[in-house]
Design a protein around this motif. Structure first.
Motif, PDB file in Angstrom:
ATOM      1  N   THR A  20       0.810  -1.213   0.000  1.00 37.62           N
ATOM      2  CA  THR A  20       0.000   0.000   0.000  1.00 37.62           C
ATOM      3  C   THR A  20       0.847   1.268   0.000  1.00 37.62           C
ATOM      4  N   SER A  21       2.038   1.220   0.608  1.00 35.24           N
ATOM      5  CA  SER A  21       2.954   2.362   0.591  1.00 35.24           C
ATOM      6  C   SER A  21       4.381   1.832   0.475  1.00 35.24           C
ATOM      7  N   PRO A  22       4.848   1.570  -0.744  1.00 29.34           N
ATOM      8  CA  PRO A  22       6.185   0.986  -0.935  1.00 29.34           C
ATOM      9  C   PRO A  22       7.298   1.791  -0.269  1.00 29.34           C
ATOM     10  N   LEU A  23       7.189   3.126  -0.289  1.00 30.32           N
ATOM     11  CA  LEU A  23       8.244   3.937   0.303  1.00 30.32           C
ATOM     12  C   LEU A  23       8.310   3.734   1.816  1.00 30.32           C
ATOM     13  N   TYR A  24       7.156   3.760   2.474  1.00 25.43           N
ATOM     14  CA  TYR A  24       7.156   3.553   3.923  1.00 25.43           C
ATOM     15  C   TYR A  24       7.604   2.138   4.272  1.00 25.43           C
ATOM     16  N   GLU A  25       7.268   1.178   3.433  1.00 25.65           N
ATOM     17  CA  GLU A  25       7.754  -0.179   3.670  1.00 25.65           C
ATOM     18  C   GLU A  25       9.284  -0.195   3.636  1.00 25.65           C
ATOM     19  N   HIS A  26       9.861   0.495   2.654  1.00 25.40           N
ATOM     20  CA  HIS A  26      11.312   0.535   2.509  1.00 25.40           C
ATOM     21  C   HIS A  26      11.952   1.252   3.696  1.00 25.40           C
ATOM     22  N   TRP A  27      11.377   2.380   4.096  1.00 24.91           N
ATOM     23  CA  TRP A  27      11.915   3.108   5.238  1.00 24.91           C
ATOM     24  C   TRP A  27      11.842   2.263   6.512  1.00 24.91           C
ATOM     25  N   ALA A  28      10.693   1.664   6.762  1.00 22.91           N
ATOM     26  CA  ALA A  28      10.484   0.935   8.015  1.00 22.91           C
ATOM     27  C   ALA A  28      11.380  -0.295   8.109  1.00 22.91           C
ATOM     28  N   THR A  29      11.440  -1.076   7.047  1.00 23.95           N
ATOM     29  CA  THR A  29      12.288  -2.269   7.092  1.00 23.95           C
ATOM     30  C   THR A  29      13.768  -1.888   7.103  1.00 23.95           C
ATOM     31  N   ASP A 188      -2.814  20.801   7.166  1.00 25.91           N
ATOM     32  CA  ASP A 188      -1.589  20.412   6.450  1.00 25.91           C
ATOM     33  C   ASP A 188      -0.886  19.263   7.180  1.00 25.91           C
ATOM     34  N   TRP A 189      -0.860  19.324   8.520  1.00 26.14           N
ATOM     35  CA  TRP A 189      -0.232  18.241   9.288  1.00 26.14           C
ATOM     36  C   TRP A 189      -1.011  16.941   9.103  1.00 26.14           C
ATOM     37  N   LEU A 190      -2.340  17.012   9.145  1.00 29.71           N
ATOM     38  CA  LEU A 190      -3.145  15.812   8.904  1.00 29.71           C
ATOM     39  C   LEU A 190      -2.844  15.228   7.528  1.00 29.71           C
ATOM     40  N   ALA A 191      -2.668  16.098   6.542  1.00 34.59           N
ATOM     41  CA  ALA A 191      -2.354  15.619   5.193  1.00 34.59           C
ATOM     42  C   ALA A 191      -0.972  14.968   5.159  1.00 34.59           C
ATOM     43  N   THR A 192      -0.037  15.488   5.956  1.00 38.39           N
ATOM     44  CA  THR A 192       1.303  14.912   6.008  1.00 38.39           C
ATOM     45  C   THR A 192       1.282  13.526   6.648  1.00 38.39           C
ATOM     46  N   LEU A 193       0.326  13.279   7.530  1.00 39.85           N
ATOM     47  CA  LEU A 193       0.203  11.971   8.156  1.00 39.85           C
ATOM     48  C   LEU A 193      -0.305  10.897   7.188  1.00 39.85           C
ATOM     49  N   VAL A 194      -0.857  11.313   6.065  1.00 35.57           N
ATOM     50  CA  VAL A 194      -1.289  10.344   5.048  1.00 35.57           C
ATOM     51  C   VAL A 194      -0.046   9.757   4.384  1.00 35.57           C
ATOM     52  N   TRP A 195      -0.007   8.452   4.292  1.00 38.40           N
ATOM     53  CA  TRP A 195       1.170   7.785   3.741  1.00 38.40           C
ATOM     54  C   TRP A 195       1.360   8.118   2.263  1.00 38.40           C
ATOM     55  N   PRO A 196       2.594   8.207   1.795  1.00 36.08           N
ATOM     56  CA  PRO A 196       2.827   8.381   0.357  1.00 36.08           C
ATOM     57  C   PRO A 196       2.569   7.076  -0.383  1.00 36.08           C
ATOM     58  N   GLY A 197       2.138   7.188  -1.617  1.00 29.22           N
ATOM     59  CA  GLY A 197       1.894   5.993  -2.417  1.00 29.22           C
ATOM     60  C   GLY A 197       0.613   6.120  -3.206  1.00 29.22           C
ATOM     61  N   PRO A 198       0.508   5.431  -4.322  1.00 35.39           N
ATOM     62  CA  PRO A 198      -0.670   5.562  -5.200  1.00 35.39           C
ATOM     63  C   PRO A 198      -1.972   5.175  -4.522  1.00 35.39           C
ATOM     64  N   ASP A 199      -1.931   4.251  -3.562  1.00 39.11           N
ATOM     65  CA  ASP A 199      -3.160   3.860  -2.869  1.00 39.11           C
ATOM     66  C   ASP A 199      -3.689   4.970  -1.966  1.00 39.11           C
ATOM     67  N   HIS A 200      -2.860   5.967  -1.705  1.00 37.55           N
ATOM     68  CA  HIS A 200      -3.234   7.000  -0.737  1.00 37.55           C
ATOM     69  C   HIS A 200      -3.389   8.386  -1.359  1.00 37.55           C
ATOM     70  N   ASP A 201      -3.074   8.546  -2.630  1.00 38.22           N
ATOM     71  CA  ASP A 201      -3.123   9.866  -3.248  1.00 38.22           C
ATOM     72  C   ASP A 201      -4.506  10.501  -3.132  1.00 38.22           C
TER      73      ASP A 201
END
Length: 330
Positions: A20-29, A188-201
């Motif tokens: 769902t968010s490849p970038l966050y997956e990469h950061w977290a792992t 704006d902060w609430l929007a920043t809490l939304v994960w990056p990725g196509p499923d979340h745009d």
């Protein structure tokens, strides 16, 4: 401590961000295998160490959206600023599309309704009657309501699609740190809490549109601890309405004793209103043992809440409102 943090970040990446968010997956792992960054995070207060909070703080500080090796270099060089932001802000994922998974149950409750949400943030989920919905079911697409903001949701059974928008005559929220939907920086902060990725745009656009609706007529939100404020706020609901107490991804921030106390409080509120109270919970597995005990043992609940009504599981609800599955509970 760092071993436990590594497990938390690895689980976040592989279980929640995966697919769902490849970038966050990469950061977290990546963090899960990085002793240096884990040590930085371990120095933060316990409530601040959550992946989403740290990642959002980094993005708020100007973090590039790059793969972990490059991002790690930026994070190391800007850690003091990231830590300051993480300490000063809270994780409040106020996802209005969750209303798409609430309306199937709200529409079944005899109205009019009085809504009381605990952990409400800006109150965007207190406005289910001000949005429209597009349910994609096996039998086709069902459009409910005529509002400009449309919440899409995929359901696994046509019978789960609501036939009407609920009638709401009163709404209140309780939150430790209420958000004013008229505050552009807060949104704006609430929007920043939304994960990056196509499923979340699409989530960011819907959040901002819902915030505009809320800003035009903000719901009343009480600043306070849900374990202290719930009885008094519930008592202020109109007597001729069915009170609906609900929450999404809130109980995970409480320990088991506090969760038990909350369930007892709901029972007390129900008794005080002669039973005319409905409790809707959207929480991850593990939050409510009494609900978990009724969930089929082999059911995969990853990426979804177990939705329960008065303690009985009725559906799996997508954590951001995109899916609603009732068939596992037939």
């Amino acid at each position: 401590m760092t071993d436990a943090l590594a497990a938390t970040y690895d689980d976040f990446g592989r279980r929640w961000a995966h697919g769902t968010s490849p970038l966050y997956e990469h950061w977290a792992t990546g963090i899960a295998k990085d002793p240096g960054i884990l040590a930085h995070i371990a120095a933060l207060p316990p409530a601040v160490r959550q992946p989403n909070r740290v990642f959002a703080a980094a993005r708020w500080a100007g973090s590039p959206l790059e793969p972990f090796p490059q991002w790690r270099e930026w994070l190391e060089g800007n850690w003091d600023r990231v830590a300051e932001i993480a300490r000063s802000r809270t994780t409040q994922t106020n996802e209005p599309a969750r209303c798409a998974t609430l309306v199937p149950q709200l529409a079944r409750i005899p109205g009019p309704l009085a809504l009381l949400e605990v952990g409400t943030a800006a109150g965007l989920c207190l406005l289910p009657d001000r949005y429209a919905y597009e349910y994609t079911a096996p039998g086709g697409i069902h459009r409910i309501g005529d509002a400009a903001v449309v919440m899409p949701c995929r359901v696994d059974d046509d019978e789960a699609v609501p036939e009407r928008i609920p009638e709401v005559i009163w709404r209140r929220g309780i939150d430790l740190a209420p958000i004013d939907p008229r505050d552009a920086t807060a949104i704006d902060w609430l929007a920043t809490l939304v994960w990056p990725g196509p499923d979340h745009d699409g989530r960011v656009a819907r959040l901002r549109a819902a915030a505009e609706i809320a800003a035009a007529d903000p719901p009343g939100i009480v600043r306070g601890d849900l374990l202290e404020a719930l009885p008094e706020v519930a008592a202020s609901a109109p007597a001729d309405a069915t009170l609906v107490v609900f929450h999404s991804a809130v109980l995970l921030y409480l320990d088991q004793d506090a969760r038990r106390r909350f369930v007892d409080l709901v029972d007390q509120v129900r008794a005080a209103r002669d039973g005319r109270v409905v409790w809707i919970s959207n929480e991850s597995s593990g939050a409510l043992p009494g609900v978990d005990a009724r969930v089929p043992r082999d059911l995969d609940t990853d990426h979804r809440f177990v939705q329960s009504v008065d303690g009985v599981p009725v559906a799996l609800a997508g954590q951001h409102g995109a899916t609603y599955e009732v068939r596992p509970f037939f």
